[in-house]
Scaffold this motif. Structure first.
Motif, mmCIF file in Angstrom:
data_model
loop_
_atom_site.group_PDB
_atom_site.id
_atom_site.type_symbol
_atom_site.label_atom_id
_atom_site.label_comp_id
_atom_site.label_asym_id
_atom_site.label_seq_id
_atom_site.Cartn_x
_atom_site.Cartn_y
_atom_site.Cartn_z
ATOM 1 N N ARG A 699 0.814 -1.112 -0.165
ATOM 2 C CA ARG A 699 -0.048 0.153 -0.032
ATOM 3 C C ARG A 699 0.823 1.338 0.109
ATOM 4 O O ARG A 699 1.995 1.293 0.718
ATOM 5 N N GLU A 700 0.526 1.984 -0.615
ATOM 6 C CA GLU A 700 1.162 3.563 -0.785
ATOM 7 C C GLU A 700 0.016 4.595 -0.597
ATOM 8 O O GLU A 700 -1.025 4.229 -1.098
ATOM 9 N N GLN A 701 0.371 5.720 0.005
ATOM 10 C CA GLN A 701 -0.497 6.493 0.092
ATOM 11 C C GLN A 701 0.239 8.004 0.230
ATOM 12 O O GLN A 701 1.459 8.357 0.901
ATOM 13 N N LEU A 702 -0.407 8.826 -0.329
ATOM 14 C CA LEU A 702 -0.071 10.365 -0.601
ATOM 15 C C LEU A 702 -1.028 11.366 0.051
ATOM 16 O O LEU A 702 -2.401 10.986 -0.476
ATOM 17 N N ARG A 703 -0.819 12.171 1.042
ATOM 18 C CA ARG A 703 -1.973 12.695 1.486
ATOM 19 C C ARG A 703 -1.703 14.144 1.933
ATOM 20 O O ARG A 703 -0.394 14.531 2.298
ATOM 21 N N ALA A 704 -2.356 15.409 1.764
ATOM 22 C CA ALA A 704 -2.325 16.743 1.953
ATOM 23 C C ALA A 704 -3.493 17.311 2.543
ATOM 24 O O ALA A 704 -4.635 16.993 2.035
ATOM 25 N N GLU A 705 -3.533 17.846 3.654
ATOM 26 C CA GLU A 705 -4.542 18.386 4.341
ATOM 27 C C GLU A 705 -4.305 19.810 5.091
ATOM 28 O O GLU A 705 -3.363 20.068 5.725
ATOM 29 N N VAL A 706 -5.129 20.723 4.688
ATOM 30 C CA VAL A 706 -5.198 22.041 5.097
ATOM 31 C C VAL A 706 -6.521 22.529 5.862
ATOM 32 O O VAL A 706 -7.466 22.603 4.616
ATOM 33 N N GLY A 707 -6.900 22.728 6.664
ATOM 34 C CA GLY A 707 -8.080 23.132 7.235
ATOM 35 C C GLY A 707 -9.254 21.889 7.001
ATOM 36 O O GLY A 707 -9.005 20.846 7.241
ATOM 37 N N SER A 708 -10.338 22.295 6.103
ATOM 38 C CA SER A 708 -11.230 21.477 5.697
ATOM 39 C C SER A 708 -10.722 20.901 4.136
ATOM 40 O O SER A 708 -11.740 19.920 3.708
ATOM 41 N N ALA A 709 -9.781 21.279 3.817
ATOM 42 C CA ALA A 709 -9.306 20.745 2.440
ATOM 43 C C ALA A 709 -8.494 19.587 2.665
ATOM 44 O O ALA A 709 -7.606 19.538 3.362
ATOM 45 N N LEU A 710 -8.833 18.395 1.980
ATOM 46 C CA LEU A 710 -8.065 17.122 1.904
ATOM 47 C C LEU A 710 -7.820 16.418 0.723
ATOM 48 O O LEU A 710 -8.903 16.215 -0.193
ATOM 49 N N ALA A 711 -6.772 16.197 0.051
ATOM 50 C CA ALA A 711 -6.413 15.558 -1.106
ATOM 51 C C ALA A 711 -5.677 14.335 -0.748
ATOM 52 O O ALA A 711 -4.569 14.536 0.078
ATOM 53 N N GLN A 712 -5.993 13.162 -1.177
ATOM 54 C CA GLN A 712 -5.167 11.838 -0.935
ATOM 55 C C GLN A 712 -5.138 11.073 -2.097
ATOM 56 O O GLN A 712 -6.268 11.050 -2.962
ATOM 57 N N ILE A 713 -4.199 10.149 -2.253
ATOM 58 C CA ILE A 713 -4.257 9.247 -3.482
ATOM 59 C C ILE A 713 -3.618 7.792 -2.560
ATOM 60 O O ILE A 713 -2.651 7.879 -1.686
ATOM 61 N N ILE A 714 -4.528 6.797 -2.476
ATOM 62 C CA ILE A 714 -4.208 5.827 -2.049
ATOM 63 C C ILE A 714 -4.272 4.518 -3.094
ATOM 64 O O ILE A 714 -5.012 4.376 -3.728
ATOM 65 N N GLU A 715 -3.158 3.625 -3.196
ATOM 66 C CA GLU A 715 -2.901 2.824 -3.984
ATOM 67 C C GLU A 715 -2.595 1.455 -3.181
ATOM 68 O O GLU A 715 -1.592 1.503 -2.475
ATOM 69 N N GLU A 716 -3.361 0.224 -3.527
ATOM 70 C CA GLU A 716 -2.932 -1.028 -2.775
ATOM 71 C C GLU A 716 -3.403 -2.134 -3.621
ATOM 72 O O GLU A 716 -4.110 -2.138 -4.872
ATOM 73 N N ARG A 717 -2.033 -2.914 -3.617
ATOM 74 C CA ARG A 717 -1.924 -4.008 -4.326
ATOM 75 C C ARG A 717 -1.665 -5.152 -3.599
ATOM 76 O O ARG A 717 -1.176 -5.506 -2.735
ATOM 77 N N ARG A 718 -2.501 -6.374 -3.997
ATOM 78 C CA ARG A 718 -2.471 -7.646 -3.111
ATOM 79 C C ARG A 718 -2.370 -8.768 -4.272
ATOM 80 O O ARG A 718 -2.978 -8.869 -5.285
ATOM 81 N N VAL A 719 -1.570 -9.876 -3.898
ATOM 82 C CA VAL A 719 -1.283 -10.884 -4.743
ATOM 83 C C VAL A 719 -1.772 -12.392 -3.468
ATOM 84 O O VAL A 719 -1.139 -12.090 -2.449
ATOM 85 N N ARG A 720 -2.302 -13.360 -4.021
ATOM 86 C CA ARG A 720 -2.485 -14.572 -3.143
ATOM 87 C C ARG A 720 -2.434 -15.835 -4.219
ATOM 88 O O ARG A 720 -3.018 -15.759 -5.363
ATOM 89 N N ALA A 721 -1.817 -16.718 -3.660
ATOM 90 C CA ALA A 721 -1.800 -17.811 -4.501
ATOM 91 C C ALA A 721 -1.856 -19.336 -3.367
ATOM 92 O O ALA A 721 -1.178 -19.148 -2.247
ATOM 93 N N THR A 722 -2.737 -20.177 -3.925
ATOM 94 C CA THR A 722 -2.857 -21.704 -3.093
ATOM 95 C C THR A 722 -2.854 -22.630 -4.176
ATOM 96 O O THR A 722 -2.447 -22.272 -5.294
ATOM 97 N N GLU A 723 -2.893 -23.500 -3.645
ATOM 98 C CA GLU A 723 -2.808 -25.054 -4.548
ATOM 99 C C GLU A 723 -4.018 -24.935 -5.615
ATOM 100 O O GLU A 723 -3.740 -25.201 -6.606
#
Length: 887
Positions: A699-723
Motif C-alpha cells: 500500500r502507498e498513500q499520499l496525503r495533504a490536508e489544510v483546514g477542511s481541504a483534504l487531497a489524497q491518493i491511496i494505492e493498494e495491491r494484493r496477490v495470493r496463491a494457493t494450490e
C-alpha cells in the motif's frame, strides 16, 4: 464520684490496644494494679476497672470491633466508582485488589475521513507509586477478557474480547506502570493539539501508574460513559524469607526494591508497612526507616510461612491459607488502622514489645512456660472472668467481604450459626458482625469466621502475678497451667498482656485457647452463590423452518421462462421485520445474491431469481431474520438446491422479457456504481482486502490536508496463491474534497483463476458532488470463463442530479452463454438514440419517446403487421389483408 469513670476509661483505652508493653503503658497499669493491694473502696474500684478492661478486646472478634472504635477512619471496601478532581487523595494498592482509580484526562477523537468523535479515551490514575500492572478489567457490569497477544497497531492498547462484534473491536486498554520519564506519546499524538485541553509533553506523571482505556462508539454496547474497574496485580514487596542477609534464603534486599517480588501475603504486607513504604528515597506511608532488628526475622518468617500454608478447598484442590488486598490512601489512612485491617485477614495478633514488633498468625504455638497454682503470688490480688456479659457473648457470626466475581462489591459470606451454642445461651441467637475489607477471598473469610466464633467461646480470662522467672514472657506467647483449684491439667493460655513490676514480679493477663479452633478442612466450607453481573441481552434468534427448493419464472401463458429458487421460513414469528437471503454457487462458494429487502409477511415464501440464477446449477442458500429491535439473530445452515434446466431460446424469449433483462442489467450497473462510490475509503479497503490473504500486500498513500481541504491518493495491491487459486488485485483511490464538496476517482482491477474458472475485471468510477448535486460515471470491463459458459461484458453508466431527482444513461455490450448457446447483445438506455455519419444531407435515425424516427430508409424486406401514414389517411393492415384510404 469521678474516680470510677476515669479509671474505667483510662484502663480500657490502654488495655484494648494490641501494641502494648511499652514502659509508659506498663507503668500506668502498675499504678492501677497498685491500688489492688490498697484494700477497701479504692482496691475494689481498681479491681473492677482492670477486670472490665481485661475482658474487653481480648478475643479476635473484640479486636476486630475495637479497631473500628479506635480508628478515625472507617474500614472501607473497594472503590467502585472513579474519583475526579485534583482534591482526591492519592492511593496505591497492596496485595490482590481492585480500584476504579482517579480520572486524570478524558477526550474524544476520530480518524481522518470518519466520524470526528467516534472514539473516547479515558486516562485513570491507579497508583501514586509504580505498580506492575493489571490482571483484569470490568467495563460497566461486564468482566472483560484482555487479549494481551493482540495489541492494536496504533498503540491504543489491547482489545477486550467481550466488546468485539462481528470481528470489530469497540474497547481497548493498556497500562503505564509509573516508571515513565516522558509524556505518553500516544496521548500526546491524539490530544496534544486539542484547542481547550491539550495533553502536553510535560504531563509525564512521574511515579504514577495509570490505565488508558479507549472506546469506539456503539449504542448497543455502551449506554453512556463506560465505567471501569481495574483488578490490580500484587505490588512487589520485600519478603525477608528470601533475604539471606536477614534470616532467609535468597537475593532479595531491603535497600534494593528491584529484587522484590509481588506478594499478597498478610505478614509480608504488614512487615513492609511497619518498616515503611517508599518511592525511591521519598517516604509514602507507614513507619520511617525502622531497623530490621525491630522486626525479629524468626517471628516474621514464621508468620509469613503460616499465611502461605496450603489448606483444602471444597471440591478438591488447595490454596494459600491467608492472602490480602487493600487500597491505601496515605493522606487519609492511619498506618495502625491499615495494619489492623490486614492483620484481621489472617486472624493475626501484633504486639509491640520493648520497641520490637512481633506477629502471631492463626493458631498459637506450643507452650513456652509452665506453672502451677503454687507459682502464683498469693500476696497479690487476682482476677478471674469465667464468662463475659450477655452483650459480649456471641454464638453466631456474620461477615461481609469484597467479592471479585460480583465486581468486587461487598458481599455477605455464609453466616455461621450453632443451635447447640444457642441452647447454651438460653435459646437466644446472639450475633456479631465483622467486615473483612482486605480479604477478597470467600473461602478465607469463612475460615476466619469459623476461628473467630470458636475462639470466642473460650471465655476464661485470668489476671494475676507470676514470679520473676516469667520475665521473658511476651504477649502472644503460650503458657501451660496445671491447676487443682480450677481443674486445669496442662491447660493452654495465651499471654494477652504482661506488665513488669518494680519487684520483677510479672502481672499477666491470660486467655484460654484451643489450637483446634483454628483447624480447617474442605468440608468446613459452606456453599456460596454469586449473582449474575453483565448485560442482560435477549438470546440470539435462530432461523426456523428454513426451506429451499427450485422454482421457475413463468410467462403469461404459464410456461417456464427462467430458473428461480423458492425460499421459505416459519410463519408468525415475533419481532421480525424482513428476511436476509444469501445464495452462493456451490462449486466456487462465490456469493451471487445477497439481499434483506424481503419483507416478512405471508405466505412466508419468496422466489428469488436474476441473471445470476443459471439453469442446471447447484446453489447453496441460507437465511437470517432481521428484527425490528437490536436483538442478535443467527444464520440458518446452507441448504443445497439445483435449479431447473430451463433452456432460453430466441424464439421463446419475447420482447417484454428482453426489456426486463435490459432493465435488470442497468439496475445491476447502478448497484455496482453505488457499491463503488457510496462507500467510505476505509470500507472500500476493508471490502477489497480479502480476509485470510496469505500472499503479499503493498500500500502507498499520499496525503495533504489544510483546514477542511483534504487531497489524497491511496494505492493498494494484493496477490495470493494457493494450490487451487491464484488472485491479483489492485485499487487506486484519488480523492479531493473541501468541506462537503468531494471529487473522487476509483479504479478496481481483479484477476482470479481457480482449477475450473477464470475471471478478469476492471472498474473505473468517477464522481463529483457539490452540496448534494452530483455527477457520476462507471466503466466496467469483465471477462469470465466457467463450466457454465464464457461471458464478456463492456458497460458504461452515467448518472447526475440530486438524491431526490436524477437521470441515468448508459449502454452495455455483452457476449453471454444461455442454454448452452453463445449469444451477443448491445443495449442502450437514453432518451434519444441517434445514428449519424456526421455529414448526412438527411436527418439521422433517432429513437425518442418510445418511437424510432427515420427521415429516409433503404429497406430490402419489411416484416410488419401494419403500415400507417403519419397523417392517418392510409392504413395498410397486412395482417388483416386490407388497404384503406381516408379523405
Amino acid at each position: 464520684m469521678r474516680t470510677l469513670p476515669f479509671l474505667l476509661i483510662f484502663a480500657m483505652a490502654l488495655l484494648s490496644a494490641d501494641y502494648a508493653h511499652a514502659e509508659p503503658i506498663s507503668t500506668a497499669i502498675a499504678a492501677i494494679a497498685g491500688l489492688l493491694s490498697a484494700g477497701g473502696a479504692a482496691g475494689a474500684i481498681a479491681q473492677l476497672a482492670l477486670g472490665l478492661a481485661l475482658s474487653y478486646g481480648v478475643g479476635l472478634i473484640e479486636k476486630a470491633r475495637a479497631e473500628k472504635r479506635q480508628s478515625r477512619v472507617e474500614a472501607r471496601g473497594v472503590t467502585l466508582e472513579v474519583r475526579m478532581g485534583d482534591d482526591q487523595p492519592a492511593s496505591f494498592v497492596v496485595g490482590t485488589y481492585a480500584t476504579a482509580g482517579i480520572r486524570k484526562y478524558i477526550g474524544t477523537w476520530g480518524k481522518a475521513g470518519e466520524t470526528p468523535n467516534a472514539y473516547l479515551t479515558d486516562v485513570l490514575e491507579l497508583s501514586c507509586i509504580p505498580h506492575p500492572g493489571i490482571s483484569g478489567i470490568w467495563i460497566d457490569d461486564t468482566k472483560g477478557t484482555i487479549l494481551w497477544n493482540e495489541p492494536h497497531s496504533d498503540g491504543r492498547g489491547y482489545p477486550i474480547e467481550e466488546f468485539r462484534v462481528d470481528g470489530k473491536d469497540y474497547a481497548w486498554v493498556r497500562f503505564v506502570n509509573g516508571t515513565q520519564t516522558v509524556a505518553d506519546p500516544w496521548l500526546v499524538e491524539k490530544f496534544g493539539g486539542h484547542a481547550e485541553r491539550p495533553f502536553k509533553s510535560t504531563m509525564i506523571g512521574r511515579g504514577v501508574a495509570f490505565a488508558v482505556v479507549t472506546f469506539r462508539y456503539n449504542t448497543e454496547k455502551f449506554g453512556g460513559l463506560p465505567a471501569c474497574l481495574f483488578e490490580m496485580l500484587p505490588m512487589p514487596l520485600y519478603d525477608l524469607r528470601k533475604d539471606s542477609t536477614n534470616g532467609g534464603s535468597g537475593t532479595q534486599r531491603w535497600n534494593d526494591p528491584s529484587t522484590w517480588e509481588p506478594s499478597d501475603n498478610n505478614a509480608v504486607v504488614d512487615y513492609n508497612i511497619i518498616r515503611g513504604i517508599y518511592y525511591g528515597d521519598e517516604w509514602i506511608f507507614g513507619g520511617q526507616n525502622l531497623a530490621a532488628f525491630r522486626l525479629p526475622a524468626s517471628n516474621w518468617i514464621a508468620a509469613a510461612n503460616e499465611c502461605d500454608r496450603l489448606v483444602d478447598k471444597a471440591g478438591g484442590g488447595q490454596e494459600k491459607q491467608f492472602r490480602c488486598g487493600y487500597e491505601i490512601k496515605p493522606a487519609d489512612d492511619e498506618p495502625l488502622a491499615v495494619l489492623d485491617e490486614i492483620r484481621k485477614g489472617c486472624n493475626g495478633r501484633i504486639a509491640e514489645v520493648g520497641g520490637t514488633f512481633k506477629m502471631l498468625v492463626g493458631a498459637p504455638g506450643a507452650a513456652v512456660y509452665s506453672f502451677a497454682d503454687d507459682d502464683i503470688l498469693v500476696t497479690e490480688d487476682q482476677s478471674f472472668e469465667p464468662f463475659p456479659s450477655l452483650s459480649e457473648t456471641h454464638n453466631g457470626i456474620e461477615a461481609t467481604y469484597p467479592e471479585p466475581a460480583e465486581k468486587w462489591a461487598s458481599k455477605d459470606a455464609p453466616a455461621r450459626y450453632s443451635s447447640a451454642l444457642e441452647a447454651e445461651d438460653g435459646d437466644r441467637r446472639l450475633l456479631t458482625g465483622v467486615k473483612f475489607a482486605a480479604v477478597p477471598f470467600g473461602r478465607q473469610v469463612q475460615a476466619l469466621m469459623k476461628a473467630m466464633i470458636e475462639e470466642e467461646r473460650r471465655f476464661r480470662v485470668h489476671l494475676f502475678h507470676l514470679p520473676p522467672d516469667a520475665f521473658p514472657l511476651e504477649p502472644n506467647d503460650v503458657v501451660a497451667w496445671t491447676s487443682t483449684r480450677n481443674g486445669y491439667s496442662n491447660k493452654k493460655f495465651l499471654v494477652d498482656r504482661i506488665f513488669g513490676k518494680l519487684t520483677f514480679n510479672q502481672l499477666v493477663a491470660l486467655k484460654e485457647i484451643d489450637p483446634s479452633d483454628y483447624s480447617w478442612s474442605g468440608t468446613d466450607e459452606l456453599p456460596t452463590d454469586t449473582g449474575w453481573l453483565g448485560p442482560i441481552e435477549p438470546p440470539a434468534q435462530p432461523m426456523t423452518g428454513w426451506s429451499v427448493q427450485p422454482d421457475a419464472i413463468k410467462d403469461a401463458a404459464g410456461g417456464d421462462r427462467r430458473p428461480a429458487i423458492r425460499v421459505g421460513c416459519a410463519a408468525d414469528l415475533d419481532d421480525v421485520r424482513s428476511v436476509r437471503v444469501q445464495a452462493r454457487v456451490k462449486a466456487t462458494a462465490a456469493v451471487v445474491f445477497d439481499s434483506d429487502a424481503t419483507r416478512y409477511e405471508g405466505p412466508y415464501q419468496w422466489v428469488i431469481s436474476g441473471a445470476w440464477c443459471l439453469p442446471a446449477t447447484t446453489f447453496e442458500v441460507r437465511g437470517k431474520l432481521i428484527p425490528n429491535s437490536t436483538r442478535v439473530t443467527e444464520w440458518s445452515d446452507w441448504l443445497e438446491v439445483t435449479t431447473y434446466d430451463i433452456a432460453i431460446t430466441d424464439v421463446l424469449v419475447g420482447l417484454a422479457e428482453v426489456r426486463d433483462d435490459v432493465r435488470n442489467r442497468f439496475a445491476e450497473l447502478q448497484g455496482e456504481m453505488d457499491n463503488v462510490l457510496r462507500r467510505s475509503i476505509e470500507e472500500i479497503l476493508d471490502t477489497f482486502s480479502l480476509e485470510g490473504a496469505v500472499g503479499q500486500v503493498q500500500r502507498e498513500q499520499l496525503r495533504a490536508e489544510v483546514g477542511s481541504a483534504l487531497a489524497q491518493i491511496i494505492e493498494e495491491r494484493r496477490v495470493r496463491a494457493t494450490e487451487t487459486e491464484a488472485l491479483a488485485q489492485s485499487i487506486t483511490i484519488l480523492s479531493a474534497g473541501v468541506a462537503s464538496n468531494l471529487a473522487r476517482i476509483i479504479t478496481e482491477e481483479t484477476a482470479r483463476a481457480t482449477g475450473d474458472s477464470a475471471l478478469a475485471s476492471s472498474i473505473t468510477a468517477v464522481s463529483a458532488d457539490v452540496n448534494g448535486r452530483f455527477a457520476e460515471g462507471l466503466v466496467k470491463f469483465e471477462a469470465v470463463s466457467a463450466p457454465s459458459g464464457v461471458d464478456a461484458r463492456f458497460s458504461v453508466l452515467l448518472r447526475a442530479g440530486t438524491s431526490q431527482s436524477f437521470k441515468t444513461s448508459g449502454f452495455f455490450v455483452e457476449l453471454y452463454t444461455e442454454g448452452g448457446t453463445q449469444k451477443s447483445r448491445m443495449a442502450v438506455q437514453a432518451d434519444q438514440f441517434v445514428v449519424s455519419s456526421g455529414n448526412d444531407r438527411h436527418y439521422p435515425m433517432v429513437f425518442q419517446n418510445g418511437e424510432l424516427v427515420l427521415a429516409i430508409a433503404n429497406i430490402g424486406t419489411v416484416n410488419s403487421g401494419r403500415l400507417l401514414a403519419l397523417n392517418s389517411k392510409v392504413d395498410f393492415n397486412l395482417n388483416a389483408g386490407t388497404l384503406e384510404f381516408y379523405s
